[in-house]
Design an enzyme around this catalytic site. Structure first.
Site, PDB file in Angstrom:
ATOM      1  N   ASP A   8       0.879  -1.171   0.000  1.00  0.00           N
ATOM      2  CA  ASP A   8       0.000   0.000   0.000  1.00  0.00           C
ATOM      3  C   ASP A   8       0.920   1.226   0.000  1.00  0.00           C
ATOM      4  OD1 ASP A   8       0.895   0.300   2.601  1.00  0.00           O
ATOM      5  OD2 ASP A   8      -1.095   0.258   3.519  1.00  0.00           O
ATOM      6  N   CYS A  65       2.816  -3.384   3.981  1.00  0.00           N
ATOM      7  CA  CYS A  65       1.952  -2.272   4.380  1.00  0.00           C
ATOM      8  C   CYS A  65       2.580  -1.687   5.647  1.00  0.00           C
ATOM      9  CB  CYS A  65       0.498  -2.700   4.554  1.00  0.00           C
ATOM     10  SG  CYS A  65       0.142  -3.773   5.962  1.00  0.00           S
ATOM     11  N   THR A  67       2.151  -2.231   8.852  1.00  0.00           N
ATOM     12  CA  THR A  67       2.528  -3.264   9.829  1.00  0.00           C
ATOM     13  C   THR A  67       2.791  -4.626   9.181  1.00  0.00           C
ATOM     14  OG1 THR A  67       0.207  -3.805  10.109  1.00  0.00           O
ATOM     15  CG2 THR A  67       1.149  -2.201  11.655  1.00  0.00           C
ATOM     16  N   HIS A  98       8.731 -25.166   7.033  1.00  0.00           N
ATOM     17  CA  HIS A  98       7.697 -25.965   7.696  1.00  0.00           C
ATOM     18  C   HIS A  98       6.277 -25.691   7.199  1.00  0.00           C
ATOM     19  CE1 HIS A  98      10.334 -26.810  11.514  1.00  0.00           C
ATOM     20  NE2 HIS A  98      10.903 -27.199  10.381  1.00  0.00           N
ATOM     21  N   HIS A 133       5.731 -32.228   7.530  1.00  0.00           N
ATOM     22  CA  HIS A 133       5.183 -30.884   7.355  1.00  0.00           C
ATOM     23  C   HIS A 133       4.170 -30.844   6.211  1.00  0.00           C
ATOM     24  CE1 HIS A 133       8.003 -29.509  10.287  1.00  0.00           C
ATOM     25  NE2 HIS A 133       9.019 -29.991   9.583  1.00  0.00           N
TER      26      HIS A 133
END
Ligand code: RB5
Length: 159
Positions: A8, A65, A67, A98, A133
């Site tokens: 963003d 973005c 965060t 994993h 996994h």
């Protein structure tokens, strides 16, 4: 690998750093923007990258973005996407080894450029280990299928 990157408006500079790091590692990076000064809501570009990776047009996606949280939530709404938001290289590496993560999100207001490059490098140089996994990742994929069944069958009983 073919990599698609987007952000963003808060993530433009850090996206450039991460895309550059990916190119230094020899990957082909398509940058969807935005350009500096252009406002884009994070769910729009999170979903765009998610759809392109889920469709197989790109192998992996990079998102930024403020965060890393909002844009990764948006990407994770797309069937087949396992997006992770990471602030350090260890989780980034393990998310590939994993969880077979296919989208990496980083927060431009959380992580500086040097650390973002380290996170990107750790993520892109790690490989999915498969084995036990793979069964667990399949259980995640089953949740995608269940979610579609929920949408198609609204009265389906909750287990
Ligand atoms: C935009 O101001 C900000 O909300 C966004 O970049 C992101 O941090 C959301 O999760």
């Amino acid at each position: 690998m073919r990599i698609v990157a987007a952000s963003d408006h808060a993530g433009v500079e850090l996206r450039h750093e991460m895309a550059d790091e990916a190119r230094l590692l020899g990957h082909e990076v398509t940058d969807l923007g935005p350009a500096p000064g252009e406002a884009v809501d994070y769910p729009v570009n999170g979903a765009r990258v998610g759809r392109l990776v889920a469709a197989g047009e790109y192998d992996l996606g990079l998102l930024v973005c403020g965060t890393g949280v909002g844009i990764s939530i948006a990407a994770n709404k797309v069937h087949g996407i396992r997006a992770v938001v990471c602030s350090e290289p260890f989780s980034a590496e393990l998310s590939r080894r994993h969880n077979d993560s296919n989208v990496l999100a980083v927060g431009a207001r959380v992580v500086g450029p040097g650390l973002a490059r380290m996170i990107t490098r750790a993520w892109l140089t790690a490989e999915f280990e498969g084995g036990r996994h793979a069964r667990r990742v399949q259980l995640i994929s089953d949740l995608d299928a269940e979610r579609e069944a929920d949408v198609l069958t609204p009265d389906r009983a909750v287990k």
